[in-house]
Scaffold this motif. Sequence first.
Motif, PDB file in Angstrom:
ATOM      1  N   LEU A 152       1.228   1.950 -27.563  1.00  0.00           N
ATOM      2  CA  LEU A 152       0.427   2.353 -26.267  1.00  0.00           C
ATOM      3  C   LEU A 152       1.200   2.409 -24.840  1.00  0.00           C
ATOM      4  O   LEU A 152       1.563   1.769 -24.388  1.00  0.00           O
ATOM      5  CB  LEU A 152      -0.773   1.683 -26.334  1.00  0.00           C
ATOM      6  CG  LEU A 152      -1.574   1.494 -24.740  1.00  0.00           C
ATOM      7  CD1 LEU A 152      -1.527   3.178 -24.985  1.00  0.00           C
ATOM      8  CD2 LEU A 152      -2.711   0.788 -24.407  1.00  0.00           C
ATOM      9  N   VAL A 153       2.112   3.614 -24.448  1.00  0.00           N
ATOM     10  CA  VAL A 153       2.261   4.096 -23.024  1.00  0.00           C
ATOM     11  C   VAL A 153       1.277   3.960 -22.423  1.00  0.00           C
ATOM     12  O   VAL A 153       0.196   5.140 -22.133  1.00  0.00           O
ATOM     13  CB  VAL A 153       3.088   4.793 -23.002  1.00  0.00           C
ATOM     14  CG1 VAL A 153       4.080   5.119 -21.567  1.00  0.00           C
ATOM     15  CG2 VAL A 153       4.586   4.869 -23.753  1.00  0.00           C
ATOM     16  N   ALA A 154       0.889   2.444 -21.912  1.00  0.00           N
ATOM     17  CA  ALA A 154      -0.192   2.607 -20.703  1.00  0.00           C
ATOM     18  C   ALA A 154      -0.324   2.921 -19.219  1.00  0.00           C
ATOM     19  O   ALA A 154       0.923   4.055 -18.631  1.00  0.00           O
ATOM     20  CB  ALA A 154      -0.382   1.187 -20.971  1.00  0.00           C
ATOM     21  N   GLY A 155      -0.694   1.770 -18.236  1.00  0.00           N
ATOM     22  CA  GLY A 155      -0.638   2.321 -17.547  1.00  0.00           C
ATOM     23  C   GLY A 155      -1.600   2.879 -16.374  1.00  0.00           C
ATOM     24  O   GLY A 155      -2.277   3.717 -16.445  1.00  0.00           O
ATOM     25  N   ASP A 156      -1.741   1.535 -15.310  1.00  0.00           N
ATOM     26  CA  ASP A 156      -3.686   2.315 -14.673  1.00  0.00           C
ATOM     27  C   ASP A 156      -3.137   1.105 -13.665  1.00  0.00           C
ATOM     28  O   ASP A 156      -2.903   0.541 -13.095  1.00  0.00           O
ATOM     29  CB  ASP A 156      -4.743   2.315 -15.459  1.00  0.00           C
ATOM     30  CG  ASP A 156      -5.116   0.739 -15.744  1.00  0.00           C
ATOM     31  OD1 ASP A 156      -5.840   0.501 -14.188  1.00  0.00           O
ATOM     32  OD2 ASP A 156      -4.294  -0.052 -16.702  1.00  0.00           O
ATOM     33  N   SER A 157      -4.347   1.861 -12.231  1.00  0.00           N
ATOM     34  CA  SER A 157      -4.744   1.263 -10.952  1.00  0.00           C
ATOM     35  C   SER A 157      -6.632   1.100 -11.127  1.00  0.00           C
ATOM     36  O   SER A 157      -6.641   0.686 -10.530  1.00  0.00           O
ATOM     37  CB  SER A 157      -3.871   2.148  -9.974  1.00  0.00           C
ATOM     38  OG  SER A 157      -4.089   2.662  -9.212  1.00  0.00           O
ATOM     39  N   ASN A 158      -7.061   1.520 -12.060  1.00  0.00           N
ATOM     40  CA  ASN A 158      -8.752   1.270 -12.008  1.00  0.00           C
ATOM     41  C   ASN A 158      -9.297   0.855 -13.387  1.00  0.00           C
ATOM     42  O   ASN A 158     -10.537   0.396 -13.035  1.00  0.00           O
ATOM     43  CB  ASN A 158      -9.069   3.056 -12.501  1.00  0.00           C
ATOM     44  CG  ASN A 158      -8.153   3.845 -11.272  1.00  0.00           C
ATOM     45  OD1 ASN A 158      -9.136   3.922 -10.368  1.00  0.00           O
ATOM     46  ND2 ASN A 158      -7.316   4.760 -11.656  1.00  0.00           N
ATOM     47  N   HIS A 159      -8.469   0.058 -13.716  1.00  0.00           N
ATOM     48  CA  HIS A 159      -9.401  -0.757 -15.558  1.00  0.00           C
ATOM     49  C   HIS A 159      -9.172  -2.618 -15.289  1.00  0.00           C
ATOM     50  O   HIS A 159      -9.497  -2.964 -15.291  1.00  0.00           O
ATOM     51  CB  HIS A 159      -8.939   0.030 -16.817  1.00  0.00           C
ATOM     52  CG  HIS A 159      -9.992  -0.984 -17.602  1.00  0.00           C
ATOM     53  ND1 HIS A 159     -11.426  -0.574 -17.767  1.00  0.00           N
ATOM     54  CD2 HIS A 159      -9.967  -1.880 -18.256  1.00  0.00           C
ATOM     55  CE1 HIS A 159     -12.036  -1.559 -18.582  1.00  0.00           C
ATOM     56  NE2 HIS A 159     -10.786  -1.996 -18.985  1.00  0.00           N
ATOM     57  N   TRP A 160      -7.233  -2.830 -15.771  1.00  0.00           N
ATOM     58  CA  TRP A 160      -6.662  -3.482 -16.300  1.00  0.00           C
ATOM     59  C   TRP A 160      -5.334  -3.611 -15.212  1.00  0.00           C
ATOM     60  O   TRP A 160      -5.171  -4.951 -14.698  1.00  0.00           O
ATOM     61  CB  TRP A 160      -6.408  -3.212 -17.687  1.00  0.00           C
ATOM     62  CG  TRP A 160      -7.032  -3.667 -18.989  1.00  0.00           C
ATOM     63  CD1 TRP A 160      -7.297  -2.543 -19.495  1.00  0.00           C
ATOM     64  CD2 TRP A 160      -7.282  -4.996 -19.398  1.00  0.00           C
ATOM     65  NE1 TRP A 160      -8.659  -2.384 -20.307  1.00  0.00           N
ATOM     66  CE2 TRP A 160      -8.841  -4.277 -20.252  1.00  0.00           C
ATOM     67  CE3 TRP A 160      -7.656  -6.251 -19.355  1.00  0.00           C
ATOM     68  CZ2 TRP A 160      -8.950  -5.329 -21.082  1.00  0.00           C
ATOM     69  CZ3 TRP A 160      -8.623  -6.625 -19.882  1.00  0.00           C
ATOM     70  CH2 TRP A 160      -9.035  -6.606 -20.970  1.00  0.00           C
TER      71      TRP A 160
END
Length: 580
Positions: free
Chosen positions: A439-447
């Motif tokens: 999984l290439v992920a990335g976020d500033s809204n959930h985890w």
Amino acid sequence: MKTIRLSEYGILPGTDITSALFSLFEQYKEDIEFVFENANYYFSPQDAYRADFRISNSDVMPHRTLAIYMQDMKNCLLRGNRARLWISGHMQVFTLDHCENIRMEGFTVNWKKPLAAEGRVVAKNGLEIDVFVDPQIFPHRFANDNLEFDIGAEQWYPYGKSFIVFEPNGLRTRRGVSDVCVKSIAPLGGSVYRMTLCWDADVRVGDLLNMRHCPRIHAGIFTEKCRDITVENIIFYSCGGLGCLSQFCHNMTYRGVHFMADKSLGRLVSGGRDDGMHITCNSGTVTITECTFHALMDDPINVHGCCVTSDEVVDERTLRCRYRHHQACGFLYWAEKGDEIGFISRSSMESIGRACAVSYTLEDQMTFLLRFDRPLPKEILEKASAGDALALDNLTHTAAFVCTNNRFGSCRARGVLVSTPKPVKICNNYFESSGSAILVAGDSNHWFESGACHDVEISHNVFTDACLSSIYQFCDGVISISPVVPSPDEDKPYHQNIRITDNVFDTVGVPLLYAFSCADLTFSENRIFKSPSCPGEIERKEPIRLAYCRNVSVSKNQWIGEFSSIECSIDHCLDVESDI
């Protein structure tokens, strides 16, 4: 380098060495080889050996209970010689704090009373299953309408009333079954318990259940503010949370670290409680190679940052920021003077600027003040004032990642998660992950595990037909490029420069690649076999699915076997070249 053999200092096999080892490491700090024997050593919780560590992706606690504590040590080697470390109760096995050039090698870590349990299904009727839990292997009692497990040191923890199902023959998670919730439990006698499930699940007589209990409060190996650390040839047969957790460190190497159940003690699928390795806010290069992961209750590897938000402008050079995840907060070292901080628009996930930090002041567990070396641009101040629109990421705390020659056995959820802008190399690995292998992920809204990827190589891996056999969050393909972008724009993709080449896929028909918000993506020269292992399974969607991507090449892949269709789904994409 001086050699210290533990036995010559009165630290003897077959005894509890918790206090003696603390004293030894307090006295000898630098240029020492510490030599253990091929023997049993014991550790137990003691009030004198507790410390306040703010551990990433773990439950917040006022202190952690330590077994082996190395603080401010330099140029040292811990030579285990296959020593067996037996832990009693909830403890953090290895803790390295502000250490440099440390090598640990040749240990096994175990609990007589393990920190995860398992049961075997002996009967099923509708939503009710009867489960045998061996009291000799997993000491327990029935109290307060629930199972409670003894983990040693007079510590008992209630069962969390959920489990993962493993097939008894191949010891893989059962296809199509992810987390199963238990509504109620009743004892039937003879250590057999009737569990009423919250919903119907494909649980069969003979299946093995990995049953998680006790909180996530200790890592197996915890390193903070360390540099140039090597962990080699260590086996974890049990763990009280994350396996290896490295945060705010520079240059970490894990070689031959294995997470598995101790079959010699009758345990088959009750090894680790949570993730195998969490790499949080590191720098330099993190290398994980020749490691094994099986029956973990969460992802084997997760490499990421920690994103925060700001909705208050203190002055033109100072923002009040907030941690947004309850298990990743209160860090002492999120930023230091000279660190480069990136600013992110949370809706588009677009980078909107950078600045240099001059001070970081923690106000409480969830908030801190961040001051910069110059006045911030008007756009950033406006977003911070707008409320919940601005995210920040520490770009200094991002690491290159090398992941090679590992075996990702059947575990809960995904195999490898990456969220770092530095170069990533995932090569020559074997995957049978129950969810997405990568999984290439990335976020500033959930985890809030931030990090746009800019350079990712995925090559010469084997993805078995066990991959994506169950659905978990963000598992949209065997390889899932799935950042959280609330307002995507095909002109401004989040990830970029990802090459997926020369891999082998064995698939029952599940999607191989899902890519969302990615530029400069290549999927080529892979060999894709149609597996006959699930002849009745209906193929799910197209093998390649693209959304909000730009400049994509899908070419020169070999499709071997009877596929019902070989198509590429394209949604809101620009410049896609595909030969299927």
